[in-house]
Design a protein around this motif. Sequence first.
Motif, PDB file in Angstrom:
ATOM      1  N   VAL A 251      58.027  18.867  94.019  1.00 41.20           N
ATOM      2  CA  VAL A 251      56.636  18.607  93.677  1.00 41.20           C
ATOM      3  C   VAL A 251      56.209  19.603  92.609  1.00 41.20           C
ATOM      4  N   TYR A 252      55.504  19.110  91.590  1.00 44.26           N
ATOM      5  CA  TYR A 252      54.960  19.965  90.534  1.00 44.26           C
ATOM      6  C   TYR A 252      53.441  19.845  90.540  1.00 44.26           C
ATOM      7  N   VAL A 253      52.768  20.958  90.258  1.00 42.72           N
ATOM      8  CA  VAL A 253      51.309  21.013  90.359  1.00 42.72           C
ATOM      9  C   VAL A 253      50.724  21.624  89.091  1.00 42.72           C
ATOM     10  N   PHE A 254      49.486  21.277  88.799  1.00 45.53           N
ATOM     11  CA  PHE A 254      48.763  21.908  87.691  1.00 45.53           C
ATOM     12  C   PHE A 254      47.272  21.662  87.856  1.00 45.53           C
ATOM     13  N   GLY A 255      46.468  22.529  87.236  1.00 43.66           N
ATOM     14  CA  GLY A 255      45.019  22.383  87.292  1.00 43.66           C
ATOM     15  C   GLY A 255      44.331  23.601  87.881  1.00 43.66           C
ATOM     16  N   LEU A 256      43.093  23.384  88.315  1.00 37.70           N
ATOM     17  CA  LEU A 256      42.269  24.452  88.870  1.00 37.70           C
ATOM     18  C   LEU A 256      42.901  25.009  90.140  1.00 37.70           C
ATOM     19  N   ASN A 257      42.864  26.334  90.267  1.00 31.09           N
ATOM     20  CA  ASN A 257      43.532  26.987  91.396  1.00 31.09           C
ATOM     21  C   ASN A 257      42.739  28.194  91.873  1.00 31.09           C
ATOM     22  N   ASN A 258      41.414  28.153  91.666  1.00 26.54           N
ATOM     23  CA  ASN A 258      40.596  29.337  91.952  1.00 26.54           C
ATOM     24  C   ASN A 258      40.511  29.691  93.424  1.00 26.54           C
ATOM     25  N   TYR A 259      40.883  28.775  94.304  1.00 17.69           N
ATOM     26  CA  TYR A 259      40.935  29.070  95.740  1.00 17.69           C
ATOM     27  C   TYR A 259      42.344  28.872  96.306  1.00 17.69           C
ATOM     28  N   GLY A 260      43.328  28.733  95.445  1.00 23.65           N
ATOM     29  CA  GLY A 260      44.690  28.522  95.920  1.00 23.65           C
ATOM     30  C   GLY A 260      45.000  27.083  96.248  1.00 23.65           C
ATOM     31  N   GLU A 268      45.662  31.620  90.235  1.00 23.98           N
ATOM     32  CA  GLU A 268      45.696  31.483  88.786  1.00 23.98           C
ATOM     33  C   GLU A 268      45.796  30.011  88.382  1.00 23.98           C
ATOM     34  N   MET A 269      44.941  29.592  87.449  1.00 24.51           N
ATOM     35  CA  MET A 269      44.972  28.220  86.966  1.00 24.51           C
ATOM     36  C   MET A 269      46.285  27.939  86.248  1.00 24.51           C
ATOM     37  N   ARG A 270      46.760  26.697  86.342  1.00 24.00           N
ATOM     38  CA  ARG A 270      47.973  26.283  85.641  1.00 24.00           C
ATOM     39  C   ARG A 270      47.637  25.141  84.682  1.00 24.00           C
ATOM     40  N   ASN A 271      47.924  25.337  83.410  1.00 26.23           N
ATOM     41  CA  ASN A 271      47.708  24.290  82.417  1.00 26.23           C
ATOM     42  C   ASN A 271      48.903  23.356  82.280  1.00 26.23           C
ATOM     43  N   MET A 272      50.056  23.807  82.742  1.00 28.31           N
ATOM     44  CA  MET A 272      51.291  23.037  82.617  1.00 28.31           C
ATOM     45  C   MET A 272      51.940  22.906  83.996  1.00 28.31           C
ATOM     46  N   PRO A 273      52.799  21.907  84.199  1.00 25.95           N
ATOM     47  CA  PRO A 273      53.405  21.705  85.511  1.00 25.95           C
ATOM     48  C   PRO A 273      54.169  22.928  86.003  1.00 25.95           C
ATOM     49  N   CYS A 274      53.936  23.257  87.253  1.00 24.68           N
ATOM     50  CA  CYS A 274      54.600  24.392  87.899  1.00 24.68           C
ATOM     51  C   CYS A 274      55.151  23.908  89.239  1.00 24.68           C
ATOM     52  N   ARG A 275      56.399  24.229  89.506  1.00 25.57           N
ATOM     53  CA  ARG A 275      57.028  23.753  90.737  1.00 25.57           C
ATOM     54  C   ARG A 275      56.387  24.387  91.963  1.00 25.57           C
ATOM     55  N   LEU A 276      56.134  23.548  92.980  1.00 24.14           N
ATOM     56  CA  LEU A 276      55.628  24.022  94.260  1.00 24.14           C
ATOM     57  C   LEU A 276      56.809  24.573  95.046  1.00 24.14           C
ATOM     58  N   GLU A 277      56.978  25.894  94.990  1.00 22.68           N
ATOM     59  CA  GLU A 277      58.207  26.527  95.473  1.00 22.68           C
ATOM     60  C   GLU A 277      58.414  26.402  96.974  1.00 22.68           C
ATOM     61  N   ASN A 278      57.322  26.384  97.752  1.00 24.28           N
ATOM     62  CA  ASN A 278      57.486  26.330  99.210  1.00 24.28           C
ATOM     63  C   ASN A 278      57.494  24.901  99.749  1.00 24.28           C
ATOM     64  N   PHE A 279      57.846  23.962  98.894  1.00 24.69           N
ATOM     65  CA  PHE A 279      58.060  22.586  99.324  1.00 24.69           C
ATOM     66  C   PHE A 279      59.557  22.262  99.262  1.00 24.69           C
ATOM     67  N   PRO A 280      60.120  21.598 100.285  1.00 30.10           N
ATOM     68  CA  PRO A 280      59.461  21.122 101.505  1.00 30.10           C
ATOM     69  C   PRO A 280      59.229  22.253 102.511  1.00 30.10           C
ATOM     70  N   PRO A 281      58.286  22.071 103.430  1.00 30.77           N
ATOM     71  CA  PRO A 281      57.997  23.106 104.422  1.00 30.77           C
ATOM     72  C   PRO A 281      59.222  23.440 105.262  1.00 30.77           C
TER      73      PRO A 281
END
Length: 409
Positions: A251-260, A268-281
Amino acid sequence: MSKRKHSLSSQSGPSAKKPRVSLQRFTSRTEGTLLTLGQGDMGQLGLGEDIMERRRPAIVRELEDIPIKQVVCGGMHTVALTTEGKVYTFGCNDEGALGRTGDEALPGLVDLKGDVVQISAGDSHTGLLMADGSLLACGTFRDGNGIIGLTADTKKATVPTVIFPADCVRVSSGSDHMAVVKADGTLWTFGNAEQGQLGRVPTCFSMRGGRRGLKFLLEPHRVEMPRHRTVTDVYCGSFHTFAVVEHGTEVYVFGLNNYGQLGLGDVEMRNMPCRLENFPPADVSAKEHEPQFSGGQHHSLMLYGGRVYAFGRSDYGRLGLGGSDVEVTEMTQVPGLSNVSHLTTGSAVSLCCDADGKSLSWGMGTNNQLASEGEDDVDCPTAMIGKQIESRRVLAISGGGQHTALIVE
């Protein structure tokens, strides 16, 4: 004065041939009756102009005899898709989000040539994915300074307008952006970019496109995925986006991240896709299902293997993790939930239903979206109550700005 409350440029991809992504998922077996509750002052409940609010789910009588297979709630409007591929809308139409004229407080049929297979809705827009793979939209996008338009040539579309002529297989809407998966596994975005939610706009161009202009934001462009990953599904929160690749491998995520709310362990906000490292649980031994996501204004939910995970802003109880107001920056399992089949978020609420047809809700109670005992906030998943659902199975649920819609058996 408006009654609204303010709360293709094709880019070539890699030369390697992409696997095709199918539309099959949206031949849904969900079929039921539409109910609504919450605030209805803009007609978003579909119960008529005299119904300003409902604390318990009520049948939308105009659609009572029409089987509904998908419903989505926007900021102040609602979109319902029938099993026959027809679309009904109701609610605020100040900026064309209903895609039709006529009574806004009762469901009205949108005039379309062809069948619809998936719908989406934001604060002021509606997305329509057609059976032939084309994507249509109506309404407009906004940013912090007002309307920016729906397309580079259209400030406000009052009827559905073609965005893509073919090859679309998924669509999702945030408050003021849209994300589209095409059949070749590429992800395309357009709309407001102020919070990084498009995943392709550097900070210097995020304010109305900077020197590149609004066309850079409003013309769909492809999101460059790391290692040319194939996107198979996409989910938009209000100001952030989740891209599922390789049918749930990553899963990759991006966008507003002011509350995690991106689940990355920071704010920290992400403007570009960043891998969701703790996926899968780690607590799920095997992939039982592909993940599903839903994002509110500042929080997110993930459904995986029948379990629900929450992260982001926690006040008002919207994460379902108890009374703490401390943000949660990594996905955390919500206790007491298993066998969940569908979940959704509103701006500051969370809701789900399980395979047995039981629906639960938690979060801010003041808008009567939760079908709970009173108007107090609810900080853990609690069974929804109401005469219309006590003897019916809930099949699907959608949360909006201040209202909720359910499909019941």
